[in-house]
Design an enzyme around this catalytic site. Structure first.
Site, PDB file in Angstrom:
ATOM      1  CB  CYS A  52      44.413  -2.440 113.282  1.00 24.49           C
ATOM      2  SG  CYS A  52      43.110  -1.490 113.744  1.00 24.49           S
ATOM      3  CB  CYS A  55      44.225   1.001 112.034  1.00 26.28           C
ATOM      4  SG  CYS A  55      43.921   0.461 113.627  1.00 26.28           S
TER       5      CYS A  55
END
Length: 126
Positions: A52, A55
């Site tokens: 991600c 993230c």
């Protein structure tokens, strides 16, 4: 996987990056979460994934907040390693930051929203 954390204590399947705890075992997470219910300390759980991008972009911010707000516990959980835990907390997007006190979810931030995360930490930490 085991790592050494503060005071050379060996903890299996978890590690400590700066002041952010990371759990890689559902059993160890459950033990920690159960113990956290006994304290009034705010816990911010970062549900993340290695793939991600948003993230990863939040990692420096989370480290900065963990260093700044030492009265708050920061935990990082990988949704691919602990999918059952992510499901229990209703995580559907990453990153998701779930605010917990005494075992109860009190707030959340979904997405890489640095300012919103900071504001909610400041709101709930006292």
């Amino acid at each position: 996987m085991g790592s050494t954390i503060s005071n050379n204590k060996k903890v299996e399947d978890s590690d400590l990056i700066s002041s952010i705890m990371s759990f890689h075992s559902k059993d160890l997470w459950k033990t920690h979460f159960t113990a956290s219910k006994q304290t009034n300390k705010l816990m911010v759980i970062d549900f993340t994934a290695t793939w991600c991008g948003p993230c990863r972009s939040m990692e420096p911010t989370l480290k900065e907040f963990a260093d700044k707000y030492t009265d708050v516990e920061f935990v990082k959980l990988d949704v691919d390693e602990l999918p059952d835990v992510a499901m229990e907390f209703g995580v559907q997007a990453m990153p998701s930051f779930v605010f917990v006190r005494k075992g109860e979810v009190i707030d959340r931030v979904i997405g890489a929203r640095k300012e919103e995360l900071k504001n909610k930490i400041e709101k709930h930490r006292n």
